[in-house]
Design an enzyme around this catalytic site. Structure first.
Site, mmCIF file in Angstrom:
data_model
loop_
_atom_site.group_PDB
_atom_site.id
_atom_site.type_symbol
_atom_site.label_atom_id
_atom_site.label_comp_id
_atom_site.label_asym_id
_atom_site.label_seq_id
_atom_site.Cartn_x
_atom_site.Cartn_y
_atom_site.Cartn_z
ATOM 1 N N CYS A 1 0.802 -1.219 0.000
ATOM 2 C CA CYS A 1 0.000 0.000 0.000
ATOM 3 C C CYS A 1 0.848 1.290 0.000
ATOM 4 C CB CYS A 1 -1.007 -0.046 1.137
ATOM 5 S SG CYS A 1 -2.437 1.013 0.818
ATOM 6 N N ARG B 1 -12.363 6.506 -1.376
ATOM 7 C CA ARG B 1 -11.388 5.497 -0.957
ATOM 8 C C ARG B 1 -11.812 4.125 -1.468
ATOM 9 N NH1 ARG B 1 -7.825 7.494 2.479
ATOM 10 N NH2 ARG B 1 -6.979 5.443 2.931
ATOM 11 N N HIS C 1 -3.392 -5.643 2.410
ATOM 12 C CA HIS C 1 -3.051 -5.766 3.826
ATOM 13 C C HIS C 1 -3.753 -7.043 4.328
ATOM 14 C CE1 HIS C 1 -1.934 -1.442 4.401
ATOM 15 N NE2 HIS C 1 -2.912 -1.180 3.578
#
Ligand code: GLN
Length: 271
Positions: free
Chosen positions: A100, A134, A202
């Site tokens: 990320c 997002r 993640h």
């Protein structure tokens, strides 16, 4: 000649770059290395350390995700102080796995929603621009077969505003099966170039995807002539967790996933 039986992992900025369980990647590598007969020593390459000599002593590297303000705070140190030795290490085949924010920092730049232009290492030919919405949620990725992963279906969790655009010729890590990936649109996720992998996953990534942990270990061992047991490990616990994660992701229902977890997790909005 008998090779050595230890490797050294350099963890870049573990204090700042550690979102959604990224520290689990370190634990997974240490544990998996031990199961394969190798002691994996860990060096912290933070803002207060990580001189060229320490970087040269590492067999490979990890960097996790982080918030925009932390990316901004460490970019100068990464590019100027650590950049040259890191670049040398990866160009001679040391594995570097970046998640990320760490992935964004391997590119040319990341332009945040606030308008800051954060410089990157330029190790990967890509750039990242903040989007309006997002990209948040569980993600499934079919990894590039060229990596030869024992199990190429990668599972994880993403939460980023950055939209990453790969330059022509740079291969993605894989194709998005569910989720947003690099830009929410192209169907591409992450990037791979030589011994460098960048990804938005993640979760943490490596405990959920032991095949990728093996990629890191095999790459590091192969380059340094380290004796490492490459036989099949009993991954039944990991496989059970993966099945659950895959089912939750494919069902497309966050609510169902949250019920299975027994509570509704709080999603920290990182900027
Ligand atoms: N701050 C970056 C973004 O929002 C990366 C976030 C992360 O590492 N999860 O795009």
């Amino acid at each position: 000649m008998t090779g050595s039986t230890s490797l050294r992992l350099g963890v870049l900025y573990p204090r700042e770059m550690n979102l959604y369980g990224d520290r689990g990647n370190v634990l997974a590598l240490v544990r998996r290395a031990a199961l394969r007969g190798v002691e994996l020593e860990v060096t912290t390459l933070g803002l207060d350390g990580g001189d060229p000599g320490e970087i040269q002593a590492c067999s490979g590297f990890l960097i996790g995700g982080g918030q925009d303000m932390d990316q901004l705070a460490l970019a100068h140190d990464l590019v100027t102080r650590k950049g040259p030795a890191l670049r040398e290490q990866v160009s001679s085949g040391a594995p570097l796995l970046a998640v990320c924010a760490g992935y964004q920092l391997l590119g040319e730049h990341y332009r945040t929603a606030a308008g800051d232009l954060i410089p990157g290492l330029g190790i990967l030919p890509l750039r990242t621009e903040a989007g309006r919405r997002r990209l948040v949620g569980n993600i499934l990725v079919a990894a590039n077969p060229g990596l030869g992963l024992a199990n190429p279906l990668l599972v994880g969790f993403e939460n980023h505003s950055g939209r990453t655009i790969l330059e022509p010729g740079l291969h993605p890590l894989g194709k998005v099966v569910r989720g947003g990936g690099n830009d929410g649109d192209s169907g591409a996720e992450g990037a791979v170039l030589g011994s460098v992998i960048g990804t938005y996953l993640h979760g943490p990534l490596l405990p959920k995807n032991p095949a990728l942990a093996d990629w890191w270990l095999f790459t590091a061992a192969g380059r340094t002539g380290t004796t490492l047991d490459r036989s099949h490990l009993d991954d039944s616990a990991e496989e059970a967790a993966r099945r659950e994660a895959i089912q939750i992701t494919l069902s497309g229902s966050r609510a169902r996933g949250y019920r299975l977890l027994g509570r509704r997790p709080r999603i920290r909005r990182t900027g």
